[in-house]
Design a protein around this motif. Structure first.
Motif: not given
Length: 325
Positions: A105-114, A119-128, A170-177
């Motif tokens: 759906e063009d959402n942007v998933w990011l990981t921060d090792v620090g 994180f899941k963001f919209s393409p415009e940068g809104k955290c979802l 790790m495997k998670f549901s779409a809701e993060g469970r």
């Protein structure tokens, strides 16, 4: 016998590399000089052929990690066709950017090792969606320890490679469970020493860059081991992606067991692990890599490689007739 086999692999690799099926696109991208990228850790392409780059703006990997967030934008959005910078976001959000994945759906998933977060963001940068406790590592199902990458299924559920310390997927549901996990530290099938990049093909098979074991491991959707791919042609895989034709693309960041001039290349494989193409080499010139860290394939079949030491993103277009364009 083992040495002879390795030499034969290298000879095959050199033969294939003489006529690569991907060619670097000169003068791409056209990012303004004031847009400092630094180490480019993650790259992904959405359905509109926009290239998203997750970078560190000059911040270096150091222990302990800094506690302050990077004040400048850490996500750059580039037009895949023209190379023009379209947008930037992510200022004052991240400590040590790492993985980037674009979902269906063009959402942007990011990981921060620090931050030890996903994180899941919209393409415009809104955290979802945010997973993990900020700057708190852990081994349970609610924490990560330097998570490296994400792979998302069409139903929105997702896998996280977790990562530098926990050596698990790790495997998670779409809701993060949380649903399930697999992997322990080691060299046997199903074990990891730094699961770094992760991707899924159209059948649901999961591909994991077991970086410090210098191999790709292939699993079914439940984490059951299927196969491993390794050898001089695979090198030390850092990042991985699956193209529209279900071919697998990986970036070899460099395996110390291979001669320095053969370290650092991009590799295209079919779903059985057969090498289709290798392109790029170690170096700082166009089409060469200085610590290739991640790879992504666009809807037109173009391949993008994010470099660490090289602090840049390069585009490679298919040259073979019939390839996606």
């Amino acid at each position: 016998m083992r040495t002879l086999t390795a030499l034969l692999f290298i000879l095959v690799w050199q033969t294939q590399a003489a006529e690569p099926q991907h060619q670097v696109v000169a003068d791409w991208p056209t990012v303004p000089k004031e847009q400092v990228l630094g180490l480019c850790a993650g790259v992904g392409v959405d359905s509109h052929n926009r290239v998203f780059v997750f970078h560190r703006c000059g911040r270096l990997w150091s222990h302990p990690f800094p506690t302050d967030t990077i004040s400048k934008p850490t996500v750059s959005v580039i037009d895949g066709e023209t190379g023009k910078l379209l947008n930037t976001w992510g200022a004052n959000l991240f400590i040590m950017p790492h993985g980037l994945t674009i979902d269906h759906e063009d959402n942007v998933w990011l990981t921060d090792v620090g931050l030890h977060q996903v994180f899941k963001f919209s393409p415009e940068g809104k955290c979802l969606l945010t997973l993990g406790e900020r700057a708190v590592p852990g081994t349970d199902t609610a924490h990560f320890n330097l998570p490296s990458d994400v792979a998302v299924l069409k139903d929105g559920s997702f896998y996280v490679s977790d990562g530098y310390k926990n050596t698990r997927v790790m495997k998670f549901s779409a809701e993060g469970r949380f649903e399930f996990e697999w992997g322990t530290k080691g060299k046997e099938p199903g074990q990891f020493i730094l699961p770094h990049g992760i991707a899924i093909d159209s059948t649901g098979r999961v591909y994991v860059c077991d970086r410090s074991n210098s191999r790709i491991q292939v699993f079914d959707p439940k984490g059951t081991f299927i196969a491993q791919w390794k050898g001089p042609q695979i090198g030390r895989p850092y990042g991985i992606d699956v193209g529209p034709d279900d071919h697998i693309y990986l970036i070899d960041g460099g395996d110390p067991s291979v001669r320095a001039t053969l370290r650092g290349k991009a590799v295209e494989l079919d779903s059985d692990g057969k090498i289709i193409d290798t392109f790029g080499s170690a170096g700082s010139g166009a089409g060469q890599f200085q610590l290739g860290h991640d790879v992504a394939v666009g809807p037109d079949g173009c391949v993008y490689v994010a470099e660490g030491t090289g602090a840049r993103v390069q585009k490679f277009a298919p040259t073979t007739p019939g390839k996606l364009r």
